[in-house]
Design a protein around this motif. Structure first.
Motif, mmCIF file in Angstrom:
data_model
loop_
_atom_site.group_PDB
_atom_site.id
_atom_site.type_symbol
_atom_site.label_atom_id
_atom_site.label_comp_id
_atom_site.label_asym_id
_atom_site.label_seq_id
_atom_site.Cartn_x
_atom_site.Cartn_y
_atom_site.Cartn_z
ATOM 1 N N SER A 109 0.846 -1.196 0.000
ATOM 2 C CA SER A 109 0.000 0.000 0.000
ATOM 3 C C SER A 109 0.881 1.245 0.000
ATOM 4 C CB SER A 109 -0.917 -0.014 1.224
ATOM 5 O OG SER A 109 -0.133 -0.114 2.404
ATOM 6 N N ASP A 110 2.152 1.086 -0.406
ATOM 7 C CA ASP A 110 3.075 2.223 -0.416
ATOM 8 C C ASP A 110 4.091 2.057 -1.544
ATOM 9 O OD1 ASP A 110 4.130 4.651 0.465
ATOM 10 O OD2 ASP A 110 5.492 3.694 1.896
ATOM 11 N N VAL A 111 3.658 2.407 -2.757
ATOM 12 C CA VAL A 111 4.535 2.278 -3.928
ATOM 13 C C VAL A 111 5.126 3.644 -4.256
ATOM 14 C CG1 VAL A 111 4.663 1.655 -6.366
ATOM 15 C CG2 VAL A 111 3.173 0.376 -4.829
ATOM 16 N N HIS A 112 6.462 3.696 -4.335
ATOM 17 C CA HIS A 112 7.157 4.964 -4.596
ATOM 18 C C HIS A 112 7.746 5.022 -5.996
ATOM 19 C CE1 HIS A 112 8.103 6.564 -0.261
ATOM 20 N NE2 HIS A 112 6.830 6.234 -0.407
ATOM 21 N N HIS A 113 7.815 6.243 -6.515
ATOM 22 C CA HIS A 113 8.542 6.513 -7.771
ATOM 23 C C HIS A 113 9.987 6.861 -7.450
ATOM 24 C CE1 HIS A 113 8.161 10.709 -6.520
ATOM 25 N NE2 HIS A 113 6.842 10.546 -6.449
ATOM 26 N N GLU A 114 10.899 6.413 -8.301
ATOM 27 C CA GLU A 114 12.304 6.843 -8.244
ATOM 28 C C GLU A 114 12.752 7.107 -9.675
ATOM 29 O OE1 GLU A 114 14.916 4.161 -6.177
ATOM 30 O OE2 GLU A 114 13.782 4.281 -4.282
ATOM 31 N N ILE A 115 12.942 8.377 -10.013
ATOM 32 C CA ILE A 115 13.402 8.736 -11.355
ATOM 33 C C ILE A 115 14.915 8.533 -11.443
ATOM 34 C CG2 ILE A 115 13.439 11.179 -10.627
ATOM 35 C CD1 ILE A 115 12.925 10.011 -14.227
ATOM 36 N N GLU A 116 15.383 7.898 -12.524
ATOM 37 C CA GLU A 116 16.815 7.583 -12.620
ATOM 38 C C GLU A 116 17.327 7.669 -14.064
ATOM 39 O OE1 GLU A 116 18.020 4.219 -10.300
ATOM 40 O OE2 GLU A 116 16.542 4.694 -8.729
ATOM 41 N N LEU A 117 18.583 8.044 -14.195
ATOM 42 C CA LEU A 117 19.282 7.899 -15.467
ATOM 43 C C LEU A 117 19.682 6.432 -15.618
ATOM 44 C CD1 LEU A 117 20.786 9.204 -17.967
ATOM 45 C CD2 LEU A 117 22.814 9.235 -16.492
ATOM 46 N N VAL A 118 19.462 5.873 -16.812
ATOM 47 C CA VAL A 118 19.830 4.485 -17.087
ATOM 48 C C VAL A 118 20.997 4.475 -18.069
ATOM 49 C CG1 VAL A 118 19.010 2.266 -17.992
ATOM 50 C CG2 VAL A 118 17.423 3.781 -16.754
ATOM 51 N N VAL A 119 22.018 3.685 -17.750
ATOM 52 C CA VAL A 119 23.198 3.544 -18.606
ATOM 53 C C VAL A 119 23.138 2.172 -19.281
ATOM 54 C CG1 VAL A 119 25.731 3.491 -18.658
ATOM 55 C CG2 VAL A 119 24.552 4.938 -16.982
ATOM 56 N N ALA A 120 23.372 2.115 -20.582
ATOM 57 C CA ALA A 120 23.341 0.843 -21.326
ATOM 58 C C ALA A 120 24.739 0.514 -21.853
ATOM 59 C CB ALA A 120 22.360 0.950 -22.494
ATOM 60 N N LEU A 121 25.228 -0.680 -21.517
ATOM 61 C CA LEU A 121 26.588 -1.073 -21.914
ATOM 62 C C LEU A 121 26.584 -1.845 -23.238
ATOM 63 C CD1 LEU A 121 28.104 -2.313 -18.520
ATOM 64 C CD2 LEU A 121 28.062 0.009 -19.489
ATOM 65 N N GLU A 122 27.504 -1.484 -24.120
ATOM 66 C CA GLU A 122 27.646 -2.228 -25.378
ATOM 67 C C GLU A 122 28.860 -3.151 -25.351
ATOM 68 O OE1 GLU A 122 28.252 0.292 -28.741
ATOM 69 O OE2 GLU A 122 29.959 1.324 -27.855
ATOM 70 N N LYS A 123 29.714 -2.944 -24.359
ATOM 71 C CA LYS A 123 30.892 -3.809 -24.195
ATOM 72 C C LYS A 123 30.990 -4.224 -22.736
ATOM 73 C CE LYS A 123 34.037 -1.006 -26.175
ATOM 74 N NZ LYS A 123 35.427 -0.567 -26.421
ATOM 75 N N GLY A 124 31.501 -5.429 -22.500
ATOM 76 C CA GLY A 124 31.634 -5.918 -21.138
ATOM 77 C C GLY A 124 33.082 -5.967 -20.686
ATOM 78 N N GLY A 125 33.296 -6.694 -19.592
ATOM 79 C CA GLY A 125 34.662 -6.872 -19.112
ATOM 80 C C GLY A 125 34.720 -6.924 -17.598
ATOM 81 N N THR A 126 35.905 -7.251 -17.106
ATOM 82 C CA THR A 126 36.161 -7.229 -15.663
ATOM 83 C C THR A 126 37.282 -6.221 -15.397
ATOM 84 O OG1 THR A 126 37.715 -9.057 -15.919
ATOM 85 C CG2 THR A 126 35.494 -9.624 -15.206
ATOM 86 N N ASN A 127 37.292 -5.709 -14.173
ATOM 87 C CA ASN A 127 38.336 -4.759 -13.760
ATOM 88 C C ASN A 127 38.566 -3.649 -14.794
ATOM 89 O OD1 ASN A 127 38.834 -6.202 -11.318
ATOM 90 N ND2 ASN A 127 39.952 -7.720 -12.515
ATOM 91 N N ILE A 128 37.475 -3.046 -15.201
ATOM 92 C CA ILE A 128 37.529 -1.940 -16.164
ATOM 93 C C ILE A 128 37.998 -0.687 -15.407
ATOM 94 C CG2 ILE A 128 36.118 -0.479 -17.669
ATOM 95 C CD1 ILE A 128 34.174 -2.980 -17.867
ATOM 96 N N SER A 129 38.938 0.032 -15.978
ATOM 97 C CA SER A 129 39.446 1.220 -15.281
ATOM 98 C C SER A 129 38.476 2.385 -15.469
ATOM 99 C CB SER A 129 40.838 1.591 -15.798
ATOM 100 O OG SER A 129 40.751 1.977 -17.155
ATOM 101 N N VAL A 130 38.512 3.302 -14.510
ATOM 102 C CA VAL A 130 37.617 4.465 -14.561
ATOM 103 C C VAL A 130 37.813 5.231 -15.871
ATOM 104 C CG1 VAL A 130 37.144 6.713 -13.496
ATOM 105 C CG2 VAL A 130 37.372 4.682 -12.052
ATOM 106 N N ASP A 131 39.055 5.399 -16.297
ATOM 107 C CA ASP A 131 39.287 6.221 -17.496
ATOM 108 C C ASP A 131 38.884 5.527 -18.799
ATOM 109 O OD1 ASP A 131 41.558 4.658 -16.802
ATOM 110 O OD2 ASP A 131 42.725 5.698 -18.334
ATOM 111 N N LYS A 132 38.702 4.176 -18.769
ATOM 112 C CA LYS A 132 38.243 3.451 -19.969
ATOM 113 C C LYS A 132 36.739 3.127 -19.900
ATOM 114 C CE LYS A 132 42.224 2.113 -22.229
ATOM 115 N NZ LYS A 132 43.051 3.261 -21.795
ATOM 116 N N ALA A 133 36.106 3.427 -18.753
ATOM 117 C CA ALA A 133 34.747 2.925 -18.503
ATOM 118 C C ALA A 133 33.738 3.430 -19.536
ATOM 119 C CB ALA A 133 34.306 3.310 -17.089
ATOM 120 N N LEU A 134 33.830 4.696 -19.909
ATOM 121 C CA LEU A 134 32.807 5.248 -20.811
ATOM 122 C C LEU A 134 32.888 4.653 -22.215
ATOM 123 C CD1 LEU A 134 32.671 8.999 -19.708
ATOM 124 C CD2 LEU A 134 31.095 7.143 -19.123
ATOM 125 N N ASP A 135 34.028 4.049 -22.560
ATOM 126 C CA ASP A 135 34.141 3.363 -23.862
ATOM 127 C C ASP A 135 33.193 2.174 -23.934
ATOM 128 O OD1 ASP A 135 36.209 5.108 -24.235
ATOM 129 O OD2 ASP A 135 37.807 3.618 -23.933
#
Ligand code: MN
Length: 238
Positions: free
Chosen positions: A84-110
């Protein structure tokens, strides 16, 4: 390959119909982005952490999941059961086209294909009980159609947003206001940290957290969520 393994590659061999691939439309085209997993980050805006009764200081981020099948595109939001208490949470969604492990911060946006506007709909009463009892959050967070989502906008078109107003109106009244520049953990940091815990995969989504002003919705309400520079989403509660 054995004969039985070969047989499994044949659609008719599944004992039940395989689930449909969940996909987000790519804005301005007929293209679809297939969704793999949906990671969500908690308490990623200081003002929201405070309104939920927590410290606004930069603590290590924590994550939970929604199911890809929770995503709803261009659909009404049916008021869910057992709450009886449903809340909205507006959010930016990020979609990844490449995967990996231990991705560095400076390469992350690639690794990012694009961005969308999404809602992390929450059965707040069930989440609250789960928190109190030290139980998982899925009943509060990962239910049918709990992730209304707009079309994906390619980063190739809009770049990687670091600022921009994030708002949610209910029936024309402003409920949530924030700015992407208030994200505690920035998009490259979220990707880097997630990739230490998981092998990220193409198709993974990240819901980046919500600004303050989360509140209850009722049947008949119309929610309009916007992220400046990315888009907007309109969802009716039925
Ligand atoms: Mn959220």
């Amino acid at each position: 390959m054995s004969e039985s393994a070969l047989k499994k590659t044949n659609q008719e061999s599944y004992v039940i119909a395989p689930p449909a691939i969940v996909a987000l439309p790519v804005e301005g085209s007929d293209d679809l982005f297939p969704v793999n997993r949906v990671f969500c980050i908690g308490r990623n805006y200081a003002a929201h952490a405070v309104e939920m009764g927590h410290d606004p200081d930069k603590e290590p981020p924590f994550f939970f999941f929604k199911s890809p099948s929770n995503i709803a595109v261009g659909e009404d939001f049916p008021y869910p059961s057992k709450t009886s208490d449903v809340h909205h949470e507006i959010e930016l969604v990020v979609a990844l086209e490449k995967g990996g492990t231990n991705i560095s911060v400076d390469k992350a946006l690639d690794h990012v294909y694009g961005y969308a506007v999404g809602l992390d709909m929450t059965r707040r009463d069930l989440q609250g009980e789960a928190k109190k009892m030290g139980r998982p959050w899925e009943v509060g967070k990962s239910f049918e159609k709990s992730a209304p989502c707009g079309p994906l906008v390619p980063a190739a078109k809009i770049g990687h947003p670091t600022e921009g107003e994030v708002t949610l109106d209910v029936n024309g009244e402003r409920r949530q206001t924030g700015d992407l520049n208030q994200l505690i953990w920035k998009i490259p940091e979220m990707i880097a940290i997630l990739s230490e815990y998981f092998e990220l995969q193409p198709g993974d989504l990240i819901m980046t957290g919500t600004p303050s002003g989360v509140n209850a919705i009722s049947k008949g309400d119309t929610m309009v969520g916007k992220v400046a520079g990315v888009g907007e989403i309109t969802v009716k509660v039925v």
